[in-house]
Design a protein around this motif. Structure first.
Motif, PDB file in Angstrom:
ATOM      1  N   PRO A 146       0.690  -1.351  -0.242  1.00 49.53           N
ATOM      2  CA  PRO A 146      -0.342  -0.276   0.286  1.00 49.53           C
ATOM      3  C   PRO A 146       0.958   1.518   0.016  1.00 49.53           C
ATOM      4  N   ARG A 147       2.380   1.299   0.373  1.00 46.90           N
ATOM      5  CA  ARG A 147       2.856   2.359   0.471  1.00 46.90           C
ATOM      6  C   ARG A 147       3.611   2.865  -0.834  1.00 46.90           C
ATOM      7  N   LEU A 148       3.553   1.628  -1.607  1.00 47.16           N
ATOM      8  CA  LEU A 148       3.974   2.300  -3.269  1.00 47.16           C
ATOM      9  C   LEU A 148       2.011   2.156  -4.168  1.00 47.16           C
ATOM     10  N   LEU A 149       1.080   1.696  -3.542  1.00 45.78           N
ATOM     11  CA  LEU A 149      -0.082   2.289  -4.480  1.00 45.78           C
ATOM     12  C   LEU A 149      -1.381   1.474  -3.953  1.00 45.78           C
ATOM     13  N   PRO A 150      -2.605   2.895  -3.509  1.00 41.18           N
ATOM     14  CA  PRO A 150      -3.479   1.974  -3.127  1.00 41.18           C
ATOM     15  C   PRO A 150      -4.200   0.908  -3.552  1.00 41.18           C
ATOM     16  N   HIS A 151      -4.325  -0.245  -2.990  1.00 39.03           N
ATOM     17  CA  HIS A 151      -4.863  -1.648  -3.662  1.00 39.03           C
ATOM     18  C   HIS A 151      -6.692  -0.787  -4.327  1.00 39.03           C
ATOM     19  N   GLU A 152      -6.692   0.034  -4.511  1.00 37.44           N
ATOM     20  CA  GLU A 152      -7.971   0.328  -4.621  1.00 37.44           C
ATOM     21  C   GLU A 152      -7.806   0.916  -6.420  1.00 37.44           C
ATOM     22  N   ARG A 153      -6.511   1.351  -6.546  1.00 38.66           N
ATOM     23  CA  ARG A 153      -5.645   1.486  -7.930  1.00 38.66           C
ATOM     24  C   ARG A 153      -5.560   0.412  -8.563  1.00 38.66           C
ATOM     25  N   TRP A 154      -5.361  -0.867  -8.299  1.00 43.27           N
ATOM     26  CA  TRP A 154      -5.184  -1.863  -9.105  1.00 43.27           C
ATOM     27  C   TRP A 154      -5.686  -2.905  -8.316  1.00 43.27           C
ATOM     28  N   HIS A 155      -6.304  -3.419  -7.607  1.00 40.21           N
ATOM     29  CA  HIS A 155      -6.773  -4.803  -6.863  1.00 40.21           C
ATOM     30  C   HIS A 155      -7.405  -5.411  -7.763  1.00 40.21           C
ATOM     31  N   LEU A 156      -8.849  -4.635  -8.008  1.00 41.00           N
ATOM     32  CA  LEU A 156     -10.188  -4.958  -8.720  1.00 41.00           C
ATOM     33  C   LEU A 156      -9.422  -5.902 -10.317  1.00 41.00           C
ATOM     34  N   ALA A 157      -9.092  -5.053 -10.758  1.00 40.88           N
ATOM     35  CA  ALA A 157      -8.608  -5.131 -12.077  1.00 40.88           C
ATOM     36  C   ALA A 157      -7.616  -6.411 -12.471  1.00 40.88           C
ATOM     37  N   GLU A 158      -6.904  -6.879 -11.353  1.00 45.52           N
ATOM     38  CA  GLU A 158      -5.873  -7.851 -11.464  1.00 45.52           C
ATOM     39  C   GLU A 158      -6.147  -8.573 -10.899  1.00 45.52           C
ATOM     40  N   SER A 159      -7.283  -8.990  -9.790  1.00 48.18           N
ATOM     41  CA  SER A 159      -7.912 -10.001 -10.014  1.00 48.18           C
ATOM     42  C   SER A 159      -8.218 -10.440 -10.510  1.00 48.18           C
ATOM     43  N   ARG A 160      -9.494  -9.992 -11.368  1.00 49.39           N
ATOM     44  CA  ARG A 160      -9.650 -10.025 -12.565  1.00 49.39           C
ATOM     45  C   ARG A 160      -9.687 -10.370 -13.414  1.00 49.39           C
ATOM     46  N   ALA A 161      -8.043 -10.296 -13.692  1.00 50.41           N
ATOM     47  CA  ALA A 161      -7.401 -10.965 -14.845  1.00 50.41           C
ATOM     48  C   ALA A 161      -6.690 -12.212 -14.246  1.00 50.41           C
ATOM     49  N   PHE A 162      -7.223 -12.414 -12.684  1.00 50.07           N
ATOM     50  CA  PHE A 162      -5.757 -13.544 -12.251  1.00 50.07           C
ATOM     51  C   PHE A 162      -7.220 -15.070 -12.680  1.00 50.07           C
ATOM     52  N   PHE A 163      -8.353 -13.991 -12.306  1.00 49.67           N
ATOM     53  CA  PHE A 163      -9.601 -15.491 -11.916  1.00 49.67           C
ATOM     54  C   PHE A 163      -9.929 -15.397 -13.671  1.00 49.67           C
ATOM     55  N   GLY A 164     -10.586 -14.378 -14.104  1.00 48.75           N
ATOM     56  CA  GLY A 164     -11.391 -14.533 -15.497  1.00 48.75           C
ATOM     57  C   GLY A 164     -10.681 -15.997 -16.614  1.00 48.75           C
ATOM     58  N   VAL A 165      -9.288 -15.801 -16.280  1.00 44.16           N
ATOM     59  CA  VAL A 165      -8.799 -16.718 -17.517  1.00 44.16           C
ATOM     60  C   VAL A 165      -8.390 -18.344 -16.678  1.00 44.16           C
ATOM     61  N   ARG A 166      -9.081 -17.898 -15.679  1.00 49.32           N
ATOM     62  CA  ARG A 166      -9.224 -19.395 -14.213  1.00 49.32           C
ATOM     63  C   ARG A 166     -10.930 -20.373 -15.299  1.00 49.32           C
TER      64      ARG A 166
END
Length: 354
Positions: A149-169
């Motif tokens: 979080p000190r580098l980037l708040p989770h609101e900025r990245w987490h949802l999109a990256e989680s969708r990328a992780f689970f979407g292809v699976r």
């Protein structure tokens, strides 16, 4: 698509690296550290940030990369780097040798590449201390799985990256995990959900728990399946499931106290902030309502499967989970972490949460 995925990951990494002078090391257990460091260097330069890139050395070999990294860091702070940068240059090194020979004060950003489970097990907990973890089990589809979080708040990245992780699976999810339906049914039975109640399956995936939940609440009850990944909900819909909602577990589309129970299978380990996530689950649950945290495999068994060692400070360890639930509006009543399942039950207190 592959190129777009790499571009999205690199864009987030560039955004996460602190402004001005910074030192970055890409660590891992194979030759991809150099490839990813090269990509990051190119992305930084494309973004207009001066960048130095010392030579790589093969993983596990002492000397060149680490020595270059330290020297390069001094050069970056002193003025001109190898890429023609100034005192604000970003230095990007790679490999275990570089990480072990950090500049004075340590690396500003450590990026860990998570590849095979065998390599993860052999390397111990090195990746657990990284600022950024990039999943490269499929090198054609990189996904950021952790970003400090000190580098980037989770609101900025987490949802999109989680969708990328689970979407292809999603397409193969049931083929891989479909034999655990009896474990879901047993967990729902143990939860003693109220007949006629409103239950939300948060992170429902392909809907494996939905039939058991509907049987538990009966024809007068309501079951809602919620997930943040469209592909997962599409698979759940193919099974004839209704009452499906596309939404983020961190921002549930329900009013305060609207539901009688929340079922969450494998959710907590994927939340960017477990305490915040449990508070959001408590917000939508009425006082006296029930929280069911479940996984069809026990924590130790799952950790062994993933090639890692359990730590006592993990969010689902009994001590931390007891404290986190108590601080977020729940009272933990059952904690069952055997080899064949993880099941924790908690009841909603009447304390307001914000």
């Amino acid at each position: 698509m592959t190129q777009d995925r790499w571009s999205e990951v690199m864009h987030l990494l560039v955004e996460a690296i602190p402004a001005g002078r910074a030192t970055v090391v890409v660590d891992g257990t194979d030759e991809r550290t150099g490839q990813v460091a090269d990509r990051l260097t190119a992305a930084l330069r494309s973004a207009g940030r001066p960048c130095t890139r010392p030579p790589s050395s093969p993983p596990g070999t002492p000397g060149a990369a680490g020595t270059s990294a330290v020297t390069g860091a001094s050069g970056a702070s002193g003025g001109t780097g190898a890429a023609g940068g100034t005192g604000d240059a970003v230095l990007v090194a790679d490999g275990p040798a570089a990480r072990d020979r950090a500049p004075a004060g340590g690396w500003d950003v450590v990026i860990w590449l998570r590849t095979s489970r065998r390599q993860h097990a052999a390397d111990g907990a090195r990746g657990d201390t990284a600022d950024v973890v990039v999943d490269l089990h499929d090198p054609e589809w990189p996904v950021i799985r952790h970003l400090a979080p000190r580098l980037l708040p989770h609101e900025r990245w987490h949802l999109a990256e989680s969708r990328a992780f689970f979407g292809v699976r999603a397409e193969t999810w049931d083929a891989k995990f479909g034999d655990d339906l009896p474990a879901y049914a047993a967990a729902v039975e143990a939860a003693a959900l109220p007949s006629g109640g409103v239950v939300v399956d948060v992170g429902c995936g392909t809907g494996r728990a939905l039939p058991a939940l509907r049987a538990a609440v009966g024809p007068a009850g309501t079951v809602i399946g919620l997930d943040h990944t469209p592909q997962m909900l599409a698979k759940a819909r193919e099974k004839g499931n209704g009452g499906l909602v596309l939404a983020d577990a961190s921002r549930l589309p329900f009013t305060d106290g609207a539901v009688d129970a929340v079922f969450a299978a494998g959710l907590v380990m994927h939340l960017p902030d477990p305490a915040d996530g449990l508070r959001e689950l408590a917000r939508v649950t009425r006082p006296g309502g029930r929280l069911v945290l479940f996984h069809p495999t026990g924590r130790a068994t799952l950790a062994a499967r993933h090639g890692r060692v359990l730590r006592p400070d993990e969010p689902l360890a009994e001590g931390p989970l007891t404290a986190t639930t108590a601080g977020s509006g729940w009272r933990l009543s059952v904690y069952d972490d055997g080899p064949d399942r993880f099941l924790a039950l908690a009841d909603r207190t009447d304390r307001p949460v914000h």
